[in-house]
Write a protein that holds these residues in place. Structure first.
Motif, PDB file in Angstrom:
ATOM      1  N   TRP A 278     -42.710  -3.007  10.603  1.00  9.26           N
ATOM      2  CA  TRP A 278     -43.813  -3.556   9.784  1.00  9.26           C
ATOM      3  C   TRP A 278     -43.555  -3.287   8.301  1.00  9.26           C
ATOM      4  O   TRP A 278     -43.659  -4.182   7.468  1.00  9.26           O
ATOM      5  CB  TRP A 278     -45.122  -2.912  10.260  1.00  9.26           C
ATOM      6  CG  TRP A 278     -46.307  -3.085   9.367  1.00  9.26           C
ATOM      7  CD1 TRP A 278     -47.044  -4.225   9.191  1.00  9.26           C
ATOM      8  CD2 TRP A 278     -46.910  -2.087   8.532  1.00  9.26           C
ATOM      9  NE1 TRP A 278     -48.070  -3.995   8.306  1.00  9.26           N
ATOM     10  CE2 TRP A 278     -48.011  -2.690   7.898  1.00  9.26           C
ATOM     11  CE3 TRP A 278     -46.640  -0.735   8.285  1.00  9.26           C
ATOM     12  CZ2 TRP A 278     -48.830  -1.982   7.000  1.00  9.26           C
ATOM     13  CZ3 TRP A 278     -47.455  -0.030   7.412  1.00  9.26           C
ATOM     14  CH2 TRP A 278     -48.537  -0.651   6.774  1.00  9.26           C
TER      15      TRP A 278
ATOM     16  N   ILE B 250     -50.690   0.149  11.598  1.00  6.86           N
ATOM     17  CA  ILE B 250     -50.164  -0.786  10.593  1.00  6.86           C
ATOM     18  C   ILE B 250     -51.305  -1.310   9.707  1.00  6.86           C
ATOM     19  O   ILE B 250     -51.272  -2.438   9.205  1.00  6.86           O
ATOM     20  CB  ILE B 250     -49.348  -1.942  11.235  1.00  6.86           C
ATOM     21  CG1 ILE B 250     -50.168  -2.671  12.291  1.00  6.86           C
ATOM     22  CG2 ILE B 250     -48.048  -1.409  11.841  1.00  6.86           C
ATOM     23  CD1 ILE B 250     -49.496  -3.986  12.767  1.00  6.86           C
TER      24      ILE B 250
ATOM     25  N   PHE C 209     -43.283  -7.064  15.689  1.00  2.00           N
ATOM     26  CA  PHE C 209     -42.624  -5.849  15.184  1.00  2.00           C
ATOM     27  C   PHE C 209     -41.915  -5.036  16.264  1.00  2.00           C
ATOM     28  O   PHE C 209     -41.289  -4.018  15.946  1.00  2.00           O
ATOM     29  CB  PHE C 209     -43.642  -4.963  14.445  1.00  2.00           C
ATOM     30  CG  PHE C 209     -44.311  -5.690  13.301  1.00  2.00           C
ATOM     31  CD1 PHE C 209     -43.551  -6.212  12.269  1.00  2.00           C
ATOM     32  CD2 PHE C 209     -45.688  -5.860  13.271  1.00  2.00           C
ATOM     33  CE1 PHE C 209     -44.157  -6.902  11.221  1.00  2.00           C
ATOM     34  CE2 PHE C 209     -46.303  -6.544  12.231  1.00  2.00           C
ATOM     35  CZ  PHE C 209     -45.536  -7.072  11.199  1.00  2.00           C
TER      36      PHE C 209
END
Ligand SMILES: Cc1cc2nc3c(=O)[nH]c(=O)nc-3n(C[C@H](O)[C@H](O)[C@H](O)COP(=O)(O)O)c2cc1C
Length: 358
Positions: free
Chosen positions: A345, A157, A333
């Motif tokens: 995300w 992410i 998430f």
């Protein structure tokens, strides 16, 4: 499922172990990247010759198949190569044969600044070694291995975490001076995390607060005696008008005195935390102590030891912060499968007016 870490292992025992639960399935791990972090931890100015004896390498016993996480507990192992010199003294089972190698004699002169005295009293130990072996920072090797795994999850992410010594241009000189006088040195480290979106952690309860969690993660490392978030201690002497980060168009900040956390929640700016490390307590010119067996005054145990471990602490602190951020990201998430984690995300970033600025 929450991301959690538990470690086991003594400094001169057979191996160090970490079990990481709650990892998303499908995360690709790079053995070389984990080993590179282990090597970084072993390097640095002022470390002891033990670091040359041991070149740490990670082994995985469970939770990984063909380099991909299974979403099951991940078992990481780092062998203590120095154990061969302690095979009798640190044998997990009653040792066979005549006493041989290191660790034969009980340690009875506790070192100030170590777990030795408090540990011996707390656990009723006649041999201080039974306390110092676990209290030693040696097991930070598996913390670093777990941190490398956390960094891989965060990379999915687009979060990067990096630690380094802080404000220590004279670190080498201070270490040289300390070594010349057979003394030790401490110092400061800083960890920065880029790309952390707003919304990790929470103001809802003390245990949720990201600042509290990062502080605990750093304080959980041996020899860390102070932690600050952002401008931390310096903020106490400023006026409110100078201390906060104004919000400008696009919801960004031109300053980052808060270190990327407000009210226990990440605010989208770079996360900046620092830790202060005390001078290492095993001294070649030992401090005064008292023999646990005889009650007579004496000199504290002298054992091979680092002059300083500030650069190593930077690597351990990076791992500890990465693990806590990964934990917070996993809470935010979810994601049993890595794709779910990344998908949540992405959806979140579409919902909020946040663009990475640094
Ligand atoms: C990476 C690292 C390496 C360390 N190496 C040593 C060392 O070689 N000798 C020593 O006396 N202490 C060393 N320490 C610190 C001790 O482990 C620590 O001071 C001790 O366990 C007492 O805990 P406390 O300082 O948190 O109160 C090290 C700490 C870290 C983080």
């Amino acid at each position: 499922m929450a991301l959690e870490l538990v470690t086991a292992g003594e400094s001169h025992g057979p191996a160090l172990v970490a079990i990481v639960t709650g990892l998303s399935a499908g995360l690709v791990l790079d053995r070389d990247a984990v080993n590179a972090d282990l090597r970084r931890r072993q390097q640095g100015y002022g470390r002891s010759p033990r670091q040359q004896i041991e070149t740490d390498e990670v082994d995985v016993l469970a939770g990984l198949r063909h380099g991909r996480t299974l979403g099951t507990p991940l078992a990481l192992v780092v062998a203590n190569k120095d154990h061969r010199n302690w095979a009798w003294g640190m044998s997990p089972w009653p040792p066979e044969g005549e006493p041989a190698g290191k660790g034969k004699e009980p340690v009875t002169l506790p070192r100030p600044g170590h777990a030795d005295l408090a540990g011996a009293m707390k656990y009723g130990l006649a041999d201080v070694r039974d306390a110092l072996e676990r209290a030693s920072a040696r097991h930070t090797a598996v913390v670093v291995a777990a941190g490398a795994v956390a960094k891989a999850l965060l990379a999915a992410i687009e979060i990067e975490v990096a630690g380094a010594p802080h404000d220590e241009e004279d670190l080498q000189r201070r270490i040289d001076d300390a070594r010349a006088e057979r003394d030790t040195a401490g110092g400061f480290v800083e960890v920065r995390a880029r790309g952390v979106p707003p919304g990790l952690g929470s103001y809802a309860t003390r245990d949720d607060r990201l600042d509290a969690r990062l502080a605990a993660a750093l304080m959980g490392i041996q020899a860390v005696k102070g932690v600050e978030v952002g401008d931390g201690f310096a903020l106490a002497q400023l006026r409110g008008s100078q201390a906060h980060d104004e919000i400008v168009e696009g919801f960004v900040r031109e300053t980052n005195r808060a270190g990327g956390i407000e009210a226990g929640v990440s605010n989208g700016e770079e996360i900046v935390v620092r830790a202060a490390m005390k001078p290492l307590p095993t001294l070649m010119k030992p401090l005064a102590s008292v023999d646990l067996q005889t009650g007579e005054p004496g000199e504290a145990l002298v054992e091979r030891s680092d002059v300083a471990a500030v650069e190593a602490l930077a690597v351990v602190a990076e791992a500890a912060v990465a693990f806590e951020l990964a934990r917070a990201a996993r809470e935010k998430f979810g994601g049993d499968a890595l794709g779910d984690f990344v998908g949540a995300w992405r959806a979140y970033l579409e919902r909020i007016p946040w663009r990475r600025t640094r």
